[in-house]
Design a protein around this motif. Sequence first.
Motif, mmCIF file in Angstrom:
data_model
loop_
_atom_site.group_PDB
_atom_site.id
_atom_site.type_symbol
_atom_site.label_atom_id
_atom_site.label_comp_id
_atom_site.label_asym_id
_atom_site.label_seq_id
_atom_site.Cartn_x
_atom_site.Cartn_y
_atom_site.Cartn_z
ATOM 1 N N ILE A 105 0.833 -1.093 0.066
ATOM 2 C CA ILE A 105 -0.035 -0.015 0.010
ATOM 3 C C ILE A 105 0.856 1.187 0.008
ATOM 4 N N LYS A 106 2.117 0.916 0.085
ATOM 5 C CA LYS A 106 2.956 2.327 0.196
ATOM 6 C C LYS A 106 2.755 3.522 -0.720
ATOM 7 N N TRP A 107 2.460 3.253 -1.999
ATOM 8 C CA TRP A 107 2.416 4.526 -2.931
ATOM 9 C C TRP A 107 0.848 5.164 -2.698
ATOM 10 N N ALA A 108 0.078 4.367 -2.429
ATOM 11 C CA ALA A 108 -1.266 4.843 -2.226
ATOM 12 C C ALA A 108 -1.222 5.809 -0.688
ATOM 13 N N LEU A 109 -0.527 5.102 0.137
ATOM 14 C CA LEU A 109 -0.402 5.717 1.257
ATOM 15 C C LEU A 109 0.443 6.969 1.389
ATOM 16 N N LEU A 110 1.328 7.087 0.373
ATOM 17 C CA LEU A 110 2.279 8.320 0.310
ATOM 18 C C LEU A 110 1.496 9.167 -0.410
ATOM 19 N N TYR A 111 0.723 9.064 -1.490
ATOM 20 C CA TYR A 111 -0.181 9.837 -2.139
ATOM 21 C C TYR A 111 -1.182 10.362 -1.203
ATOM 22 N N GLY A 112 -1.878 9.593 -0.234
ATOM 23 C CA GLY A 112 -2.884 9.988 0.709
ATOM 24 C C GLY A 112 -2.227 11.301 1.579
ATOM 25 N N LEU A 133 -1.804 14.469 -0.004
ATOM 26 C CA LEU A 133 -3.275 15.230 -0.030
ATOM 27 C C LEU A 133 -3.391 15.658 1.291
ATOM 28 N N CYS A 134 -3.228 14.941 2.240
ATOM 29 C CA CYS A 134 -3.558 15.381 3.732
ATOM 30 C C CYS A 134 -2.788 16.402 4.250
ATOM 31 N N ASN A 135 -1.463 16.295 3.785
ATOM 32 C CA ASN A 135 -0.418 17.476 4.250
ATOM 33 C C ASN A 135 -0.847 18.635 3.487
ATOM 34 N N ALA A 136 -1.409 18.731 2.260
ATOM 35 C CA ALA A 136 -1.612 20.002 1.491
ATOM 36 C C ALA A 136 -2.888 20.733 2.135
ATOM 37 N N VAL A 193 4.126 31.865 -0.129
ATOM 38 C CA VAL A 193 4.838 30.769 0.457
ATOM 39 C C VAL A 193 3.835 29.694 0.642
ATOM 40 N N LEU A 194 2.814 29.860 1.087
ATOM 41 C CA LEU A 194 1.688 28.883 1.248
ATOM 42 C C LEU A 194 1.604 28.192 -0.440
ATOM 43 N N THR A 195 1.371 29.033 -1.197
ATOM 44 C CA THR A 195 1.051 28.290 -2.494
ATOM 45 C C THR A 195 2.404 27.434 -2.974
ATOM 46 N N LEU A 196 3.478 28.042 -2.733
ATOM 47 C CA LEU A 196 4.702 27.340 -3.089
ATOM 48 C C LEU A 196 4.726 25.860 -2.575
ATOM 49 N N LEU A 197 4.430 25.792 -1.094
ATOM 50 C CA LEU A 197 4.314 24.707 -0.442
ATOM 51 C C LEU A 197 3.209 23.702 -1.158
ATOM 52 N N ALA A 198 2.172 24.293 -1.418
ATOM 53 C CA ALA A 198 0.931 23.560 -2.153
ATOM 54 C C ALA A 198 1.682 22.967 -3.608
ATOM 55 N N LEU A 199 2.459 23.856 -4.341
ATOM 56 C CA LEU A 199 2.631 23.425 -5.491
ATOM 57 C C LEU A 199 3.736 22.458 -5.326
ATOM 58 N N LEU A 245 5.140 16.792 -6.324
ATOM 59 C CA LEU A 245 5.483 15.237 -5.868
ATOM 60 C C LEU A 245 4.372 14.425 -6.090
ATOM 61 N N LYS A 246 2.986 14.885 -6.106
ATOM 62 C CA LYS A 246 1.682 13.899 -6.353
ATOM 63 C C LYS A 246 1.874 13.464 -7.672
ATOM 64 N N THR A 247 2.100 14.466 -8.668
ATOM 65 C CA THR A 247 2.098 14.482 -10.128
ATOM 66 C C THR A 247 3.418 13.378 -10.378
ATOM 67 N N ALA A 248 4.330 13.489 -9.906
ATOM 68 C CA ALA A 248 5.665 12.625 -9.937
ATOM 69 C C ALA A 248 5.110 11.251 -9.701
ATOM 70 N N LEU A 249 4.510 11.079 -8.633
ATOM 71 C CA LEU A 249 3.966 9.819 -8.106
ATOM 72 C C LEU A 249 2.901 9.238 -8.990
ATOM 73 N N GLU A 250 2.090 10.057 -9.324
ATOM 74 C CA GLU A 250 1.042 9.498 -10.544
ATOM 75 C C GLU A 250 1.540 9.107 -11.773
ATOM 76 N N TRP A 251 2.691 9.629 -12.093
ATOM 77 C CA TRP A 251 3.467 9.395 -13.384
ATOM 78 C C TRP A 251 4.078 8.179 -13.101
ATOM 79 N N ARG A 252 4.777 8.075 -12.289
ATOM 80 C CA ARG A 252 6.029 6.728 -12.052
ATOM 81 C C ARG A 252 4.928 5.404 -11.395
ATOM 82 N N TYR A 253 4.170 5.928 -10.958
ATOM 83 C CA TYR A 253 3.319 4.415 -10.132
ATOM 84 C C TYR A 253 1.810 4.621 -10.759
ATOM 85 N N ALA A 254 1.761 4.846 -11.980
ATOM 86 C CA ALA A 254 0.199 5.062 -12.376
ATOM 87 C C ALA A 254 -0.539 3.695 -12.264
ATOM 88 N N ASP A 255 0.139 2.372 -12.600
ATOM 89 C CA ASP A 255 -0.464 1.286 -12.459
ATOM 90 C C ASP A 255 -0.973 0.856 -11.053
#
Lengths: 239, 303
Positions: free
Chosen positions: B216-223, B226-229, B274-280, B285-295
């Motif tokens: 579950i690690k990738w889904a966990l990281l992804y969650g 989102l939670c952090n944002a 600053v808040l926006t940059l943190l969000a970006l 990271l989220k996009t990189a994850l989606e791209w790398r671990y799409a399956d």
Amino acid sequence: MHIEIDEIAKEFGATAALQPVSLSIPSGALIALLGPSGSGKTTLLRILGGLEEPSQGRVLFDGVDATGMRVQDRRAGFVFQHYALFKHMTVFENIAYGLRARPRATRPANAEIGRRVTKLLELIQLPDIGKRYPSQLSGGQRQRVALARALAIEPRMLLLDEPFGALDAKVRKELRGGLRHIHDTTGLTTIFVTHDQEEAMELADLVVVMSMGRIEQVGKPADIRAKPQTEFVREFLAA
Amino acid sequence: MADATFSPMTDSALTLASRPRATRFRKATEEPRWFRWTLTAVVLVLLAVLVLAPLATVFVEALVKGIPAALESLGDEDALAAIRLTLTIAAVAVPLNALFGVAAAWALTKYSWRGKAFLLTLIDLPFSVSPVVAGLCIVLLFGANSAIGGWLVATGHPIVFAVPGIVLATMFITFPFVARELVPLMTEQGTSEEEAALTLGASGARMFFTVTLPNIKWALLYGVLLCNARAMGEFGAVAVVSGKIRGETATMPIMIEIFYNQYASVAAFTMAGVLTLLALVTLGLKTALEWRYADQLSASGRH
Ligand SMILES: Nc1ncnc2c1ncn2[C@@H]1O[C@H](COP(=O)(O)OP(=O)(O)O)[C@@H](O)[C@H]1O
Ligand SMILES: [Mg+2]
């Protein structure tokens, strides 16, 4: 190891998956649990493996009550219906899992683990696939890896749930021979679940016919064929 | 190949990509070219107006008096306190919610028991309840006027108008993110790998760390991302429970509001930047994850 099933019953809420059943399995036998879907075969197998707790009754291993024994302590080599290989581990790591899971005092050294895994890969006649992942294997290869993984813990018995269920006819025939060979070389008490009577009759020393949570008949394949004891068995064999 | 014609848009896009160009032919789901271009143009314009323009404005306004002025506004003691507080809140709330999320997903997917459906609904509650209402509930429950709150204040551990209240509010708001990411995935994966580990002699903890967690690690990281944002950006619930005390209980979003109301526009927009940059960063990271671990992520019902 001799296995004694003494008046075991199992209910899931309102459904009775197993009526009280009793069965004595001689040490070293190759047994088939045969019956249609929903007859309680998997439930009985899981109770033996410690994955399910019976609602009543006892299980004895070599005469010792093992009903409350933890699944980890049973040393039952379990082959799951869809093999349940660890998909993020290589074949090597899958087979080594049980050895690495041992407490430090009894855990073999890495070199020894390597030796044993290599030997098991040879036993299942797939010596070169240690570095592959389960997704890179065929159905038949997966089944044999699952068997090797179960054997790695030096089990006291082998429990297989529909081990040939997910395979095509040709591979099934091949692997039947494989299971027979492994049973004969290890001498392990082996119980496999199937709904295919040809498979049960051809492979097993003793066939246990089940229906609706009950044992209908226990006997050698030839005896069951010659003298079906109940209406159900007669009809099931005719089908 | 013919049956691909009937598959939904996403599937046909996938089959298209893996097929040589020459054999390509029109699908039932494919619109005329002019329509696709118009649609894409409309979406792009909307994105530009609704998303990009405001984002750009944030940075333009922040830098309108130059970079030094912007940096100086960040050096303000209250501004620094707000950044520290927001990072602290996220550092406490996100790991706890990751833990609770895994526990909840586990309870929901690996056992069968009565009331499961109810827990599933409960997990979604923070998504449907207004954050302000959530904040008010915490105030009513732990405020100085309630029995618990009175006792807490008397013993010197106030929750409302203090950091613990902000953590509680943030956790309430962000609770669903991890669990929601994990439940579909763990449902699909079932329990047989775990059971296999147990039959092989693994303890419960070993089973969890060597089998469940890797699965579950990738889904966990992804969650968690989102939670952090959301944890860093939460305004409504925090506004109610924090009391908006500058330098003490004002988080970054609250501090932005305070600055803005005081016409300290550079300070407000710099903080917002600053808040926006943190969000970006999170988005990246989220996009990189989606791209790398799409399956592996698609197993959790995404895309
Ligand atoms: N975990 C469970 N919860 C509820 N009912 C179950 C569960 N496992 C099995 N059953 C029920 O018990 C009966 C026997 O199932 P099973 O042992 O899987 O049969 P078989 O393996 O022979 O197909 C079926 O009616 C099945 O629906
Ligand atoms: Mg079954």
